[in-house]
Design a protein around this motif. Structure first.
Motif, PDB file in Angstrom:
ATOM      1  N   TYR A 123      64.026 -11.676  39.691  1.00 45.23           N
ATOM      2  CA  TYR A 123      63.401 -12.952  40.030  1.00 45.23           C
ATOM      3  C   TYR A 123      61.879 -12.868  40.054  1.00 45.23           C
ATOM      4  N   GLU A 124      61.349 -11.941  39.221  1.00 47.75           N
ATOM      5  CA  GLU A 124      59.919 -11.895  38.968  1.00 47.75           C
ATOM      6  C   GLU A 124      59.646 -12.630  37.659  1.00 47.75           C
ATOM      7  N   LEU A 125      58.411 -13.076  37.480  1.00 50.05           N
ATOM      8  CA  LEU A 125      58.041 -13.721  36.227  1.00 50.05           C
ATOM      9  C   LEU A 125      58.170 -12.746  35.068  1.00 50.05           C
ATOM     10  N   ALA A 126      58.909 -13.148  34.052  1.00 51.32           N
ATOM     11  CA  ALA A 126      59.041 -12.325  32.848  1.00 51.32           C
ATOM     12  C   ALA A 126      57.967 -12.757  31.855  1.00 51.32           C
ATOM     13  N   GLY A 127      56.711 -12.498  32.212  1.00 52.23           N
ATOM     14  CA  GLY A 127      55.587 -12.938  31.394  1.00 52.23           C
ATOM     15  C   GLY A 127      55.073 -14.297  31.851  1.00 52.23           C
ATOM     16  N   ASP A 128      53.929 -14.688  31.289  1.00 52.92           N
ATOM     17  CA  ASP A 128      53.348 -15.972  31.660  1.00 52.92           C
ATOM     18  C   ASP A 128      54.244 -17.128  31.198  1.00 52.92           C
ATOM     19  N   PRO A 129      54.306 -18.198  31.999  1.00 54.03           N
ATOM     20  CA  PRO A 129      55.036 -19.394  31.545  1.00 54.03           C
ATOM     21  C   PRO A 129      54.428 -19.941  30.252  1.00 54.03           C
ATOM     22  N   ASP A 130      55.274 -20.596  29.468  1.00 51.91           N
ATOM     23  CA  ASP A 130      54.775 -21.345  28.305  1.00 51.91           C
ATOM     24  C   ASP A 130      54.424 -22.758  28.760  1.00 51.91           C
ATOM     25  N   ILE A 131      53.332 -23.291  28.255  1.00 51.66           N
ATOM     26  CA  ILE A 131      52.905 -24.626  28.669  1.00 51.66           C
ATOM     27  C   ILE A 131      52.419 -25.394  27.443  1.00 51.66           C
TER      28      ILE A 131
ATOM     29  N   GLU B 201      44.694 -26.572  30.206  1.00 55.81           N
ATOM     30  CA  GLU B 201      45.998 -25.905  30.123  1.00 55.81           C
ATOM     31  C   GLU B 201      45.975 -24.578  30.872  1.00 55.81           C
ATOM     32  N   ASP B 202      44.849 -23.843  30.759  1.00 58.71           N
ATOM     33  CA  ASP B 202      44.756 -22.569  31.479  1.00 58.71           C
ATOM     34  C   ASP B 202      44.807 -22.780  32.978  1.00 58.71           C
ATOM     35  N   LEU B 203      44.129 -23.831  33.459  1.00 59.30           N
ATOM     36  CA  LEU B 203      44.129 -24.112  34.897  1.00 59.30           C
ATOM     37  C   LEU B 203      45.534 -24.483  35.376  1.00 59.30           C
ATOM     38  N   MET B 204      46.242 -25.276  34.571  1.00 64.44           N
ATOM     39  CA  MET B 204      47.608 -25.645  34.955  1.00 64.44           C
ATOM     40  C   MET B 204      48.529 -24.430  34.891  1.00 64.44           C
ATOM     41  N   LEU B 205      48.297 -23.546  33.925  1.00 62.94           N
ATOM     42  CA  LEU B 205      49.100 -22.326  33.819  1.00 62.94           C
ATOM     43  C   LEU B 205      48.901 -21.451  35.056  1.00 62.94           C
ATOM     44  N   GLU B 206      47.654 -21.307  35.486  1.00 63.79           N
ATOM     45  CA  GLU B 206      47.381 -20.531  36.707  1.00 63.79           C
ATOM     46  C   GLU B 206      48.101 -21.135  37.905  1.00 63.79           C
ATOM     47  N   ALA B 207      48.114 -22.468  37.981  1.00 62.93           N
ATOM     48  CA  ALA B 207      48.791 -23.131  39.092  1.00 62.93           C
ATOM     49  C   ALA B 207      50.290 -22.868  39.051  1.00 62.93           C
ATOM     50  N   ALA B 208      50.870 -22.842  37.847  1.00 59.95           N
ATOM     51  CA  ALA B 208      52.309 -22.578  37.716  1.00 59.95           C
ATOM     52  C   ALA B 208      52.644 -21.161  38.174  1.00 59.95           C
ATOM     53  N   VAL B 209      51.814 -20.177  37.742  1.00 61.29           N
ATOM     54  CA  VAL B 209      52.045 -18.792  38.155  1.00 61.29           C
ATOM     55  C   VAL B 209      51.909 -18.664  39.669  1.00 61.29           C
ATOM     56  N   GLY B 210      50.867 -19.285  40.207  1.00 59.01           N
ATOM     57  CA  GLY B 210      50.647 -19.221  41.653  1.00 59.01           C
ATOM     58  C   GLY B 210      51.788 -19.834  42.435  1.00 59.01           C
ATOM     59  N   ALA B 211      52.362 -20.903  41.916  1.00 56.28           N
ATOM     60  CA  ALA B 211      53.469 -21.554  42.616  1.00 56.28           C
ATOM     61  C   ALA B 211      54.683 -20.641  42.684  1.00 56.28           C
TER      62      ALA B 211
ATOM     63  N   LEU C 112      66.791 -21.955  41.785  1.00 59.68           N
ATOM     64  CA  LEU C 112      65.970 -22.320  40.630  1.00 59.68           C
ATOM     65  C   LEU C 112      65.422 -23.741  40.737  1.00 59.68           C
ATOM     66  N   ASP C 113      66.151 -24.622  41.414  1.00 56.18           N
ATOM     67  CA  ASP C 113      65.659 -25.985  41.617  1.00 56.18           C
ATOM     68  C   ASP C 113      64.404 -25.979  42.482  1.00 56.18           C
ATOM     69  N   LEU C 114      64.377 -25.085  43.485  1.00 58.41           N
ATOM     70  CA  LEU C 114      63.199 -24.955  44.337  1.00 58.41           C
ATOM     71  C   LEU C 114      61.999 -24.496  43.513  1.00 58.41           C
ATOM     72  N   VAL C 115      62.197 -23.515  42.647  1.00 54.33           N
ATOM     73  CA  VAL C 115      61.116 -23.022  41.795  1.00 54.33           C
ATOM     74  C   VAL C 115      60.630 -24.134  40.869  1.00 54.33           C
ATOM     75  N   GLN C 116      61.582 -24.845  40.287  1.00 49.44           N
ATOM     76  CA  GLN C 116      61.227 -25.931  39.359  1.00 49.44           C
ATOM     77  C   GLN C 116      60.327 -26.966  40.034  1.00 49.44           C
ATOM     78  N   GLU C 117      60.711 -27.419  41.229  1.00 49.94           N
ATOM     79  CA  GLU C 117      59.938 -28.458  41.909  1.00 49.94           C
ATOM     80  C   GLU C 117      58.577 -27.926  42.357  1.00 49.94           C
ATOM     81  N   ALA C 118      58.512 -26.671  42.791  1.00 49.25           N
ATOM     82  CA  ALA C 118      57.233 -26.098  43.206  1.00 49.25           C
ATOM     83  C   ALA C 118      56.261 -26.032  42.036  1.00 49.25           C
ATOM     84  N   VAL C 119      56.750 -25.603  40.880  1.00 47.69           N
ATOM     85  CA  VAL C 119      55.895 -25.534  39.698  1.00 47.69           C
ATOM     86  C   VAL C 119      55.447 -26.935  39.276  1.00 47.69           C
ATOM     87  N   ARG C 120      56.367 -27.889  39.302  1.00 45.46           N
ATOM     88  CA  ARG C 120      56.015 -29.264  38.902  1.00 45.46           C
ATOM     89  C   ARG C 120      54.893 -29.811  39.781  1.00 45.46           C
ATOM     90  N   ARG C 121      55.044 -29.637  41.071  1.00 49.22           N
ATOM     91  CA  ARG C 121      54.018 -30.144  41.995  1.00 49.22           C
ATOM     92  C   ARG C 121      52.684 -29.434  41.792  1.00 49.22           C
TER      93      ARG C 121
END
Length: 556
Positions: free
Chosen positions: A479-487, A503-513, A525-534
């Protein structure tokens, strides 16, 4: 107090009352649990910028769909789009017997052939002066003047009284294409007793009487004769009388006529089949345009409302293959501006003016007249019919209130203000709103028809305002990030105020979430999804000031 259980005569508009367009009226007779219904008009209105991608706006018919076993018929008063234009979309859901005039039926069939996937609708033809029965109602068709061939008012008689549904009308002593409004028949109905007058309110704010179509023809003739170069005249496609006026003026000035625009050609074809274009010289073909001297040509074209794909807009952008305008030519707007179209019309006019083309509008010369009654004409209708009840329809709130006041001042005993969705009892007893029925709007979007939610209109508005961001997050077996998210961001600003990539700023926010969630809780996974969306929406809002739609995919 017990609800009245006897037979009632009721009126319930589902469109066209509180707005101009999308006319759809219901008349019902019988007790509340067994009413028989007829529909008068099945119209559309047209979308504005708040409805991106929508083709047509239709009335919501869910109420009458619950009563289909008691729906006895549909009567169309005339062939303007706001009175018949929703038939191809809505008739398959209603499948009730349909009555139309020959011209309206001809246009319906021409539209069907042009659209390809439109249904074949069986039609019963009726004409001015005809009477026929639809369920418990006796219908009489009364000729009136308007801006299209074969407009009809309806006298709708039930066991509880006669209602006059005017449809669109005016008093024109000299129409280009008949008929004249049948004063004698309206007076006779008034003598026999009229329960209610359901009356067009479009021009209820305008004093006086409308000029005649013949006067407009004379005004157009003067413009054509005085113009040094080509004259392009744009008008409503449905105004066959106006097309005749222009063609006659061109003929008498020694000019030939070219018609541009599919809807105009379709209208002229149907009118010609019914004899309304007799005596008019043949129109020239587009390929002959280059052989006609400028001073010998009149163009009749679509585009009076600034429609981007209409013929006038293409002329203004010089996009037509064989036809163009030149400095010194004249463009005449033989039309009124429908509210909401001002900006689009002005943009086209500015393009034309920049090319050295002269613009003539209604304020410059008598080149247009409305097809609806002004206040003196309304007073005459009240005097002819002498109804017990007056109900303003076909208008926005200002028009309805203005006509309601005029009805009261003119001595109509009861004046009722109704809006879409109101069910008013006309008889027995005093006029009274007794129910509120479902109403609203449906949207034709491509080949589909549905409500706001079904067509995704709300989300589409958001997309047009702030774009869309898609984020794909992949978690490994721990349950660790398998690489940076695609955006992927579409319709979103590229950089912030400091030049950093958004896009880079939003990517950083997704990783941080993701990293802010304890690893054990990332199993949800639903919790992760909503945290990243917000987090992505928040990062966009903080740097850009807008919140795009964000879709997040989380996989393991």
């Amino acid at each position: 107090m017990a609800r009245y259980s006897g037979p009632e005569l009721v009126f319930a508009p589902l469109g066209g009352v509180g707005e101009i367009g999308m006319n759809f009226a219901l008349y019902g007779f019988g007790p509340a649990d067994a009413r028989e219904w007829i529909i008068v008009d099945v119209g559309v209105t047209f979308p504005d910028a708040s409805l991106p991608g929508v083709d047509l706006v239709l009335p919501d018919i869910r109420f009458i769909k619950t009563q289909l076993d008691r729906l006895r018929g549909i009567i169309i008063t005339h062939a303007h789009e706001d009175h018949y234009g929703a038939l191809h979309e809505l008739w398959p859901r209603l499948k009730a017997p349909l009555w139309m005039s020959p011209f309206a039926a001809g246009l319906l069939e021409a539209k069907r052939q042009g659209e390809g996937n439109a249904p074949k609708i069986p039609v019963t033809i009726y004409r001015a002066g005809d009477t026929f029965e639809v369920g418990p109602f006796k219908i009489e068709a009364i000729p009136v003047s308007h801006s299209i061939p074969e407009p009809l008012s309806l006298a709708i008689t039930s066991p509880l009284g006669t209602v006059i549904h005017t449809g669109d009308w005016k008093i024109d002593p000299d129409p280009e294409i008949g008929p004249m409004t049948d004063e004698a028949r309206f007076r006779a109905l008034g003598d026999a007793g009229v329960l209610a007058l359901i009356c067009d309110s479009t021009n209820a704010l305008r004093e006086g009487e409308s000029p005649s179509e013949k006067e407009v023809g004379a005004g157009l003739r003067a413009v054509i004769e005085a113009a040094p170069g080509r004259v392009a005249i744009t008008t409503f496609s449905s105004n066959v009388g106006r097309v005749r006026s222009i063609a006659e003026a061109a003929r008498d000035a020694g000019r030939q006529v070219l018609v541009l625009g599919r809807s105009l050609k379709r209208m002229i074809s149907v009118a010609g089949d019914l004899g309304y274009m007799e005596g008019i010289p043949p129109f020239i073909a587009e390929e002959d345009y280059g052989f006609i001297p400028r001073e010998n040509l009149v163009i009749i074209c679509t585009g009076s409302q600034g429609e981007a794909r209409a013929a006038l807009a293409k002329l203004a952008r010089d996009e037509m293959k064989t036809v163009s305008l030149s400095p010194g030519d004249t463009v005449v707007y033989s039309s009124r501006t429908i509210p909401g179209n001002e900006k689009a019309i002005l943009e086209i006019q500015n393009l034309l003016i920049d090319q050295g083309i002269k613009i003539i509008q209604d304020g410059d010369a008598l080149v247009h007249v409305s097809g609806h009654p002004r206040r003196n004409e309304l007073r005459k209708m009240y005097a002819w019919t002498r109804p017990r009840i007056g109900i303003p329809v076909h208008g926005e709130a200002a028009h309805l209130v203005a006509q309601g006041s005029l009805m009261a001042q003119s001595g109509i005993p009861e004046v009722a203000q109704v809006r879409d969705g109101d069910m008013i009892r006309l008889a027995p007893g005093a006029a009274e709103i007794i129910d509120k029925v479902p109403f609203g709007r449906l949207y034709k979007d491509g080949r589909l028809v549905g409500d706001d939610e079904q067509m995704g209109i709300k989300e589409r508005r958001k997309l047009s305002f702030a774009g869309h961001v898609a984020v794909n997050v992949v978690l490994d077996e721990r349950y660790e990030l398998a690489g940076d998210p695609d955006i992927v961001a579409v319709g979103v600003a590229k950089v912030d105020g400091r030049g950093e990539d958004l896009e880079d700023l939003m990517l950083e926010a997704a990783v941080g979430a993701v990293e802010s969630i304890p690893r054990q809780r990332r199993k949800d996974l639903d919790l992760v999804q909503e945290a990243v969306r917000r987090a992505v929406r928040g990062a966009a809002n903080e740097t850009w000031g807008k919140k795009p739609l964000v879709t997040v995919f989380v996989t393991r």
